[in-house]
Design a protein around this motif. Structure first.
Motif, PDB file in Angstrom:
ATOM      1  N   PRO A   7       0.833  -1.205   0.000  1.00  0.00           N
ATOM      2  CA  PRO A   7       0.000   0.000   0.000  1.00  0.00           C
ATOM      3  C   PRO A   7       0.868   1.256   0.000  1.00  0.00           C
ATOM      4  O   PRO A   7       2.097   1.183   0.103  1.00  0.00           O
ATOM      5  N   HIS A   8       0.226   2.381  -0.109  1.00  0.00           N
ATOM      6  CA  HIS A   8       0.931   3.652  -0.021  1.00  0.00           C
ATOM      7  C   HIS A   8       1.578   3.716   1.355  1.00  0.00           C
ATOM      8  O   HIS A   8       0.908   3.581   2.381  1.00  0.00           O
ATOM      9  N   LEU A   9       2.879   3.932   1.391  1.00  0.00           N
ATOM     10  CA  LEU A   9       3.631   3.818   2.638  1.00  0.00           C
ATOM     11  C   LEU A   9       3.217   4.869   3.667  1.00  0.00           C
ATOM     12  O   LEU A   9       3.178   4.589   4.868  1.00  0.00           O
ATOM     13  N   PHE A  10       2.878   6.071   3.218  1.00  0.00           N
ATOM     14  CA  PHE A  10       2.467   7.109   4.171  1.00  0.00           C
ATOM     15  C   PHE A  10       1.154   6.742   4.839  1.00  0.00           C
ATOM     16  O   PHE A  10       1.015   6.884   6.061  1.00  0.00           O
ATOM     17  N   ILE A  11       0.197   6.270   4.073  1.00  0.00           N
ATOM     18  CA  ILE A  11      -1.096   5.908   4.657  1.00  0.00           C
ATOM     19  C   ILE A  11      -0.940   4.698   5.572  1.00  0.00           C
ATOM     20  O   ILE A  11      -1.524   4.660   6.658  1.00  0.00           O
ATOM     21  N   TYR A  12      -0.134   3.748   5.150  1.00  0.00           N
ATOM     22  CA  TYR A  12       0.094   2.560   5.971  1.00  0.00           C
ATOM     23  C   TYR A  12       0.726   2.943   7.309  1.00  0.00           C
ATOM     24  O   TYR A  12       0.242   2.558   8.378  1.00  0.00           O
ATOM     25  N   SER A  13       1.807   3.704   7.260  1.00  0.00           N
ATOM     26  CA  SER A  13       2.506   4.055   8.493  1.00  0.00           C
ATOM     27  C   SER A  13       1.690   5.015   9.353  1.00  0.00           C
ATOM     28  O   SER A  13       1.699   4.911  10.583  1.00  0.00           O
ATOM     29  N   SER A  14       0.950   5.928   8.731  1.00  0.00           N
ATOM     30  CA  SER A  14       0.137   6.847   9.536  1.00  0.00           C
ATOM     31  C   SER A  14      -1.049   6.135  10.169  1.00  0.00           C
ATOM     32  O   SER A  14      -1.468   6.494  11.274  1.00  0.00           O
ATOM     33  N   ALA A  15      -1.588   5.116   9.509  1.00  0.00           N
ATOM     34  CA  ALA A  15      -2.671   4.342  10.128  1.00  0.00           C
ATOM     35  C   ALA A  15      -2.167   3.617  11.366  1.00  0.00           C
ATOM     36  O   ALA A  15      -2.839   3.602  12.409  1.00  0.00           O
ATOM     37  N   LEU A  16      -0.991   3.030  11.277  1.00  0.00           N
ATOM     38  CA  LEU A  16      -0.411   2.374  12.444  1.00  0.00           C
ATOM     39  C   LEU A  16      -0.066   3.374  13.538  1.00  0.00           C
ATOM     40  O   LEU A  16      -0.358   3.155  14.723  1.00  0.00           O
ATOM     41  N   LEU A  17       0.533   4.487  13.138  1.00  0.00           N
ATOM     42  CA  LEU A  17       0.958   5.485  14.113  1.00  0.00           C
ATOM     43  C   LEU A  17      -0.226   6.131  14.826  1.00  0.00           C
ATOM     44  O   LEU A  17      -0.191   6.318  16.050  1.00  0.00           O
ATOM     45  N   THR A  18      -1.274   6.469  14.090  1.00  0.00           N
ATOM     46  CA  THR A  18      -2.420   7.104  14.744  1.00  0.00           C
ATOM     47  C   THR A  18      -3.191   6.118  15.612  1.00  0.00           C
ATOM     48  O   THR A  18      -3.719   6.506  16.662  1.00  0.00           O
ATOM     49  N   GLY A  19      -3.246   4.861  15.215  1.00  0.00           N
ATOM     50  CA  GLY A  19      -3.877   3.859  16.076  1.00  0.00           C
ATOM     51  C   GLY A  19      -3.132   3.708  17.396  1.00  0.00           C
ATOM     52  O   GLY A  19      -3.733   3.678  18.475  1.00  0.00           O
ATOM     53  N   LEU A  20      -1.817   3.623  17.310  1.00  0.00           N
ATOM     54  CA  LEU A  20      -1.009   3.517  18.528  1.00  0.00           C
ATOM     55  C   LEU A  20      -1.060   4.807  19.349  1.00  0.00           C
ATOM     56  O   LEU A  20      -1.105   4.760  20.587  1.00  0.00           O
ATOM     57  N   SER A  21      -1.065   5.948  18.684  1.00  0.00           N
ATOM     58  CA  SER A  21      -1.147   7.223  19.402  1.00  0.00           C
ATOM     59  C   SER A  21      -2.477   7.382  20.124  1.00  0.00           C
ATOM     60  O   SER A  21      -2.531   7.902  21.240  1.00  0.00           O
ATOM     61  N   THR A  22      -3.545   6.917  19.503  1.00  0.00           N
ATOM     62  CA  THR A  22      -4.843   6.973  20.161  1.00  0.00           C
ATOM     63  C   THR A  22      -4.851   6.109  21.406  1.00  0.00           C
ATOM     64  O   THR A  22      -5.372   6.517  22.459  1.00  0.00           O
ATOM     65  N   LEU A  23      -4.280   4.923  21.310  1.00  0.00           N
ATOM     66  CA  LEU A  23      -4.194   4.075  22.494  1.00  0.00           C
ATOM     67  C   LEU A  23      -3.358   4.723  23.585  1.00  0.00           C
ATOM     68  O   LEU A  23      -3.671   4.607  24.775  1.00  0.00           O
ATOM     69  N   LEU A  24      -2.317   5.439  23.192  1.00  0.00           N
ATOM     70  CA  LEU A  24      -1.495   6.151  24.169  1.00  0.00           C
ATOM     71  C   LEU A  24      -2.291   7.258  24.852  1.00  0.00           C
ATOM     72  O   LEU A  24      -2.225   7.418  26.073  1.00  0.00           O
ATOM     73  N   VAL A  25      -3.063   8.005  24.084  1.00  0.00           N
ATOM     74  CA  VAL A  25      -3.894   9.076  24.672  1.00  0.00           C
ATOM     75  C   VAL A  25      -4.964   8.485  25.578  1.00  0.00           C
ATOM     76  O   VAL A  25      -5.231   9.003  26.669  1.00  0.00           O
ATOM     77  N   LEU A  26      -5.587   7.398  25.147  1.00  0.00           N
ATOM     78  CA  LEU A  26      -6.627   6.768  25.967  1.00  0.00           C
ATOM     79  C   LEU A  26      -6.071   6.243  27.282  1.00  0.00           C
ATOM     80  O   LEU A  26      -6.783   6.176  28.282  1.00  0.00           O
ATOM     81  N   ASN A  27      -4.812   5.870  27.292  1.00  0.00           N
ATOM     82  CA  ASN A  27      -4.198   5.347  28.505  1.00  0.00           C
ATOM     83  C   ASN A  27      -3.524   6.426  29.342  1.00  0.00           C
ATOM     84  O   ASN A  27      -2.972   6.132  30.395  1.00  0.00           O
TER      85      ASN A  27
END
Length: 154
Positions: free
Chosen positions: A98-118
């Motif tokens: 896939p497009h590398l920016f979208i792939y990496s940003s999807a992973l990064l924002t998912g992990l960042s959201t979990l960090l904010v939630l915690n």
């Protein structure tokens, strides 16, 4: 909650963490949705399934955040579940190149959201919102127990 100094203090303290969780989870969902439809579902028909699935996911995510605002603890768990699901769904799409920016940003924002939630601040906000919910519930019970005064018309 009225717009007194208590409300202003609450908003100044917790609004940034709530909005960070909201926008990060929304972007994680959008990037995951894009990756799924451009990797796994390339041959799928998009006339009905695409808008229905998008509407369902957005509705569930907005409902989860609204539940957090209303003091329900399951809302934060549902947002966390969306983020974990996003990460689990996005990881195997790497084999489709896939497009590398979208792939990496999807992973990064998912992990960042979990960090904010915690974070401590977000958890404090959830406890505070739960306490406000309990106060509203107690106020409704107190109003219901009050004797009703019937006024006569002249």
């Amino acid at each position: 909650m009225n717009r007194g100094p208590e409300f202003q203090e609450f908003m100044q303290r917790y609004f940034s963490s709530f909005m960070a969780a909201y926008f990060l989870s929304t972007y994680a969902l959008a990037a995951t949705f894009w990756l799924v439809w451009h990797t796994y579902c390339k041959a799928c028909t998009r006339e009905t399934l695409f808008p229905v699935s998008l509407f369902t996911l957005v509705f569930m995510l907005v409902t989860a955040h609204a539940a957090v605002v209303r003091g329900r603890d399951w809302g934060a768990w549902l947002v966390a579940l969306f983020c974990v699901g996003s990460i689990i769904i996005v990881l195997p799409t790497y084999s489709y190149r896939p497009h590398l920016f979208i792939y990496s940003s999807a992973l990064l924002t998912g992990l960042s959201t979990l960090l904010v939630l915690n974070s401590r601040k977000y958890r404090e906000m959830c406890v505070q919102l739960f306490e406000y919910r309990q106060k509203r519930k107690a106020d409704r019970v107190a109003v219901a127990k009050r004797p009703k005064v019937i006024r006569q018309r002249r």
